[in-house]
Design a protein around this motif. Structure first.
Motif, PDB file in Angstrom:
ATOM      1  N   GLY A 133       0.788  -1.219   0.000  1.00  0.00           N
ATOM      2  CA  GLY A 133       0.000   0.000   0.000  1.00  0.00           C
ATOM      3  C   GLY A 133       0.819   1.268   0.000  1.00  0.00           C
ATOM      4  O   GLY A 133       0.251   2.362  -0.074  1.00  0.00           O
ATOM      5  N   ALA A 134       2.148   1.133   0.096  1.00  0.00           N
ATOM      6  CA  ALA A 134       2.992   2.328   0.115  1.00  0.00           C
ATOM      7  C   ALA A 134       3.473   2.733  -1.275  1.00  0.00           C
ATOM      8  O   ALA A 134       4.155   3.742  -1.408  1.00  0.00           O
ATOM      9  N   GLU A 135       3.087   1.963  -2.301  1.00  0.00           N
ATOM     10  CA  GLU A 135       3.680   2.180  -3.627  1.00  0.00           C
ATOM     11  C   GLU A 135       3.403   3.578  -4.175  1.00  0.00           C
ATOM     12  O   GLU A 135       4.287   4.218  -4.764  1.00  0.00           O
ATOM     13  N   ASP A 136       2.190   4.068  -3.975  1.00  0.00           N
ATOM     14  CA  ASP A 136       1.820   5.366  -4.532  1.00  0.00           C
ATOM     15  C   ASP A 136       2.704   6.478  -3.974  1.00  0.00           C
ATOM     16  O   ASP A 136       3.253   7.302  -4.716  1.00  0.00           O
ATOM     17  N   VAL A 137       2.856   6.493  -2.659  1.00  0.00           N
ATOM     18  CA  VAL A 137       3.663   7.542  -2.027  1.00  0.00           C
ATOM     19  C   VAL A 137       5.132   7.379  -2.391  1.00  0.00           C
ATOM     20  O   VAL A 137       5.833   8.363  -2.668  1.00  0.00           O
ATOM     21  N   LEU A 138       5.619   6.155  -2.396  1.00  0.00           N
ATOM     22  CA  LEU A 138       7.026   5.938  -2.728  1.00  0.00           C
ATOM     23  C   LEU A 138       7.317   6.322  -4.176  1.00  0.00           C
ATOM     24  O   LEU A 138       8.382   6.880  -4.472  1.00  0.00           O
ATOM     25  N   ASP A 139       6.393   6.040  -5.086  1.00  0.00           N
ATOM     26  CA  ASP A 139       6.587   6.457  -6.478  1.00  0.00           C
ATOM     27  C   ASP A 139       6.655   7.975  -6.597  1.00  0.00           C
ATOM     28  O   ASP A 139       7.439   8.514  -7.383  1.00  0.00           O
ATOM     29  N   ALA A 140       5.825   8.672  -5.800  1.00  0.00           N
ATOM     30  CA  ALA A 140       5.847  10.134  -5.845  1.00  0.00           C
ATOM     31  C   ALA A 140       7.181  10.664  -5.344  1.00  0.00           C
ATOM     32  O   ALA A 140       7.728  11.633  -5.889  1.00  0.00           O
ATOM     33  N   HIS A 141       7.723  10.052  -4.306  1.00  0.00           N
ATOM     34  CA  HIS A 141       9.040  10.464  -3.820  1.00  0.00           C
ATOM     35  C   HIS A 141      10.117  10.154  -4.865  1.00  0.00           C
ATOM     36  O   HIS A 141      11.011  10.974  -5.104  1.00  0.00           O
ATOM     37  N   ALA A 142      10.048   8.962  -5.440  1.00  0.00           N
ATOM     38  CA  ALA A 142      11.075   8.566  -6.408  1.00  0.00           C
ATOM     39  C   ALA A 142      11.032   9.432  -7.657  1.00  0.00           C
ATOM     40  O   ALA A 142      12.076   9.698  -8.273  1.00  0.00           O
ATOM     41  N   ALA A 143       9.834   9.886  -8.038  1.00  0.00           N
ATOM     42  CA  ALA A 143       9.720  10.698  -9.240  1.00  0.00           C
ATOM     43  C   ALA A 143      10.513  11.996  -9.130  1.00  0.00           C
ATOM     44  O   ALA A 143      10.980  12.536 -10.136  1.00  0.00           O
ATOM     45  N   ARG A 144      10.694  12.491  -7.922  1.00  0.00           N
ATOM     46  CA  ARG A 144      11.461  13.724  -7.716  1.00  0.00           C
ATOM     47  C   ARG A 144      12.941  13.512  -7.981  1.00  0.00           C
ATOM     48  O   ARG A 144      13.692  14.480  -8.143  1.00  0.00           O
TER      49      ARG A 144
END
Length: 943
Positions: free
Chosen positions: A244-255
């Motif tokens: 369930g953390a994938e969405d937030v982690l992807d947003a961090h990684a996108a930066r």
């Protein structure tokens, strides 16, 4: 078709009352014709978009004026003026300047400022831009230029949401932090309530979700949404890692995706190198440099990652020889974005670099892929390398798991050993071995002071009935956070299961069961637990402690005290904090208060030097109580406050209840009724549900002593009567005698004593206290006994008894008790109209109360002295005017609780009010005192 009239209220934003108030202030100024700007910055998932949406909704609901709103599109970042084009396209009507023309020909910053002022000329205009850091550079620069020049009379407000404020220098900025514990818990309640599982969430699951989310609301919602009802109810173990953390982690990684490949590799090395470090310790800079060189990274990558914060969007920060990620989620995002094969390769490289050369056979000049667990070299020095090997493993590996377990030994810290054992469990193929390793990991996690994580590890053990170690850890956790009776029975069960094959841990279980029985005031259960300790399994000092305590409780006082004195002497040379704390208990039982203070101070020093962290609250509690018995109330308060913070940090509310009781006793001397009541209520609130008789007795005694200081002797006698006299509400067996002098004083002053006649409960209490005095070496006991007898004596004998008490005080020392006797003597003389004689002891009492900081008793002494005919000024508050004088009594109670570190939920439970009420009062407290944070509030109260 009839239009719908349903009004949809906006989703509640938890823990953002301060931010909402700031936005409302901005919108209020806008409604009155003044503009302004505000930049909301936050990492992904902290609710920046929700706050912008709330501002836009509030502006539209009030029909204040038009809105321009846009969200950055990452794909258009390199297209000049694409951001302004999207913003202008959101206009509700035609514009003086076509958005298409802006995209085609561009727009100057001045032209944008003029355009915005024209749009706001008739009605106030709100401009909302989210993810503005993702806009093209030209749009961003023009918007910042215009926003800086909007102010009074502009009728335009700009609210910008961005990941960081580096591109918006000069504009007012508000950075969103994580939700506090109360807000996160309330949000989780809302999420589970919407899923129909609010009443079924297991406390361990709840704690793990809150811990994993770390105050990130979007992450919390994502984690909870991926769990089934069986997961939430604790019927089946949680998956690990939690999905369930994938969405937030992807947003961090996108930066970080725009960084050069070498820099991203360095970030991956830094993230992987933290796997073998304690939480929050960061990465060893020297190891990272070696890994970068081994991976073929050039100096430019190192400079970009470590020395140029803008190049990594603040991902890495250097602190001395350590390197840290700006936020734990950034590190997790780096690992999440890398492929499994790449992660394993990085971990393998780090494992090779961490393997000590001396661990290899002479025939091998280079490190082997994996050192054999059968080699003697696989000790604690190899633990970091083994952890990295475990991270690189593609599946279960029993040999690697065995090596990890063999290396997870002292002198490694408990947190490191726990992490290694948890990884070993994950690599184990045998179910029983895996469960045993999870139980051992939970035990070390508990010792490291992380009770919530320990419970989560126990949940992975499952319901194996033969798991003895898990029973022990559950019992020890319940001892600090659960009913004392439950802890007692759980630990006795664990001792019976462990005794055949693990005598040392069985001994720990029996000692824990004895401690639980002591806390709940059950002398028979305490004796039973002690007698189960075999002499063969204990050191000589423990045998002396066992036999001495049993002898004292069975009435063989002289024999028991002799054994306990030898125990105090033996433990005085120990280095184990648990042994030193037992020595302190033995010293208090025989009345050696100074010896108890020495043992407590040594135990505290030992814990601070070598741990375990879980013992820090107990060490501070024992030392604070010993200092209290010695009459050093200021020291006791300082140690108890530190212990209270440690108890909350390590998840030990039972210890917090005992510390609140100590603080209540100190406050009954130093601060008076209000502070005493706050701490006593907190102690009783925890002691009642968990059956903590000792904490309840001390808290009631403290309230009675505060009543005495305020002249409410009847109330004091009523509080102490059930504690001192026989009956079902009798006080704790080890502390009730300490309250007898207060009981006698309160009863006599209230006219409830029968002056020593037959059947008088006060006289019976004095008789029992006299017997106790012959059995203890407490230096204050003889003086207190003489004072009690003076209170009950006939007028012809009372003066002699008071003189006898004062002579004992001169030999024993201790300002506070000495001053109390002087106060009572002077009051007795004054009531017999011997006012000139009364002034001497009353004056001495007042000076002594001032000297020992007993502000609660100064007023009583000065009142008696004024009644004796001497002019005395009313005692001033210590340190000048009371900063809380401007608050209501309820606000004062809440302010003190918050300043001590309590969360809003803890304050609500302590004061029996709702969390919303606490939040309301706390906002008013901040406004009245002119503070903006809990830290500032604590600083104001500290002054």
């Amino acid at each position: 078709m009839t239009p719908s009239t349903t009004v949809h209220s906006p989703l509640r934003l938890y823990g953002r009352s301060g931010e909402l108030a700031i936005l409302e202030t901005l919108l209020g100024r806008l409604r009155h014709g003044d503009g302004g700007a505000l930049v909301l910055t936050a990492l992904p998932g902290f609710g920046r978009t929700a706050l912008l949406d709330r501002a836009v909704a509030a502006h539209r609901e009030r029909r204040t004026g038009p809105v321009l709103s846009a969200t950055a599109a990452p794909a258009e970042r390199r297209l000049p003026y694409s951001g302004l084009h999207a913003l202008l396209c959101s206009a509700p009507g035609p514009l003086p300047l076509s958005p298409d023309r802006v995209l085609r020909d561009g727009i100057t910053a001045t032209e944008l400022l003029v355009l915005l002022r024209e749009l706001g000329a008739e009605r106030p205009l709100l401009v909302s831009v989210d993810d503005a850091h993702g806009w093209d550079q030209e749009s961003r620069a023009a918007l910042v230029f215009a926003a800086r020049r909007l102010g009074a009379g502009s009728r335009v407000a700009v609210v910008i949401g961005a990941g960081d404020e580096t591109s918006f220098a000069g504009l007012p900025a508000l950075r969103l932090g994580p939700l506090d514990d109360d807000a996160a818990a309330a949000l989780l309640d809302r999420i589970t309530e919407a899923a129909g599982a609010a009443d079924q969430v297991d406390p361990v699951v709840r704690g793990e979700l809150l811990r994993e989310a770390a105050g990130n609301p979007r992450l919390l919602a994502g984690l909870a949404a991926r769990l089934t009802p069986d997961h939430l109810a604790g019927r089946i173990a949680l998956p690990w890692p939690l999905p369930g953390a994938e969405d937030v982690l992807d947003a961090h990684a996108a930066r970080l995706d725009g960084l050069p490949p070498d820099t991203r590799t360095l970030l991956l090395l830094a993230a992987a190198a933290q796997e073998h470090e304690p939480e929050g310790a960061g990465t060893d800079g020297a190891l990272l440099l070696r890994a970068a060189v081994s991976a073929g990274l050039g100096p430019a990558a190192l400079d970009l990652a470590l020395l140029t914060p803008s190049g990594t969007a603040g991902a890495l920060q250097r602190a001395g020889e350590r390197v840290h990620f700006s936020h734990p989620l950034v590190r997790r995002a780096v690992l999440h974005r890398a492929s499994p094969q790449r992660r394993r390769a990085v971990h393998g490289l780090l494992a090779t670099l961490l393997t000590p050369v001396q661990a290899l056979p002479p025939a091998h000049p280079h490190p082997l892929p994996f050192p054999s667990p059968r080699r003697p070299a696989s000790g604690p020095a190899l633990l970091p390398a083994l952890v990295q090997r475990a991270c690189a493993a593609a599946g279960p590996d029993d040999a690697l798991a065995d090596a990890l377990e063999a290396a997870a030994v002292a002198p490694r810290q408990h947190a490191e050993r726990a992490a290694a054992l948890a990884r070993a469990a994950g690599l184990s193929t045998d179910e029983a071995v895996r469960a045993a390793r999870y139980a051992a990991a939970a035990e070390h996690t508990r010792l490291a002071g992380d009770a919530g994580r320990a419970r989560a590890l126990l949940a992975r053990v499952g319901a194996r009935p033969a798991h003895d170690g898990a029973h022990l850890v559950r019992g020890l956790l319940a001892l600090r956070d659960g009913p004392a009776t439950d802890a007692h029975e759980a630990l006795l069960t664990a001792a019976a299961l462990l005794a055949p094959h693990d005598p040392r841990r069985a001994l720990d279980a029996r000692l824990g069961a004895a401690e639980a029985a002591w806390a709940m005031g059950d002398a028979l259960a305490y004796l039973d637990a002690l007698t189960r300790i075999p002499a063969s399994a204990a050191d000589p000092a423990l045998v002396q402690y066992r036999d001495g305590m049993c002898a004292v409780l069975r009435g063989r006082v002289a024999e028991g005290q002799a054994l306990l004195r030898r125990c105090v002497e033996s433990t005085g040379r120990a280095h184990d904090p648990a042994v030193l704390l037992r020595g302190g208990v033995a010293a208090l039982v025989v009345g050696d208060v100074d010896g108890a203070c020495r043992s407590g101070a040594r135990a505290l020093a030992a814990v601070r030097a070598a741990g375990p962290e879980a013992l820090l609250p107990q060490a501070l509690e024992h030392l604070a109580y010993a200092e209290l018995r010695a009459g050093r109330h200021a020291r006791a308060r300082a140690h108890a406050l530190e212990g209270l913070h440690a108890a909350r940090r390590t998840g030990q509310p039972n210890t917090a209840s005992h510390l609140h009781a100590v603080l209540a006793l100190a406050a009954s001397v130093e601060d008076g009724t209000e502070a005493c009541a706050t701490h006593a209520d907190a102690a009783l609130a925890g002691a009642g549900p968990h059956g903590l008789a000792q904490a309840a007795t001390l808290a009631s005694w403290a309230l009675a002593r505060a009543d005495l200081a305020a002249g409410r002797s009847g109330e004091a006698a009523a509080r102490l009567d059930p504690l001192v006299r026989p009956g079902p509400r009798r006080g704790h067996f080890a502390t009730r005698m300490l309250a007898v002098p207060c009981y006698v004083e309160a009863s006599v002053l209230a006219g409830r004593a029968d002056r020593g006649r037959g059947g008088d409960p006060v006289a019976d209490a004095v008789a029992e206290f006299a017997v106790w005095t012959t059995r203890t070496t407490d230096p204050q006991a003889p003086a207190q006994l003489a004072r009690c007898r003076a209170l009950l004596a006939a007028p012809a004998d009372a003066a002699g008894r008071y003189e006898e008490a004062l002579a004992h005080h001169d030999r024993a020392g201790g300002d506070f008790e000495h001053a109390r006797t002087q106060l009572l003597y002077g009051a007795w003389l004054r009531r017999r109209r011997r006012t000139r004689e009364a002034r001497g002891p009353l004056r001495d009492a007042l000076v002594a109360f001032e000297r020992c900081g007993a502000r609660a008793w100064e007023a009583r002494a000065s009142g008696e002295l004024r009644a004796a005919g001497e002019a005395v000024e009313a005692p001033a508050a210590a340190g000048g005017p009371d900063p809380l004088a401007v608050l209501t009594p309820q606000q004062q109670r809440i302010a003190r609780c918050v300043a001590e570190g309590a969360t809003n939920r803890e304050v609500a439970l302590r004061l029996s009010v709702s969390t919303r009420t606490v939040d309301h009062h706390l906002r008013n407290v901040f406004a009245a005192l002119g503070v903006r944070s809990r830290t500032e509030l604590a600083r104001v109260l500290g002054r």
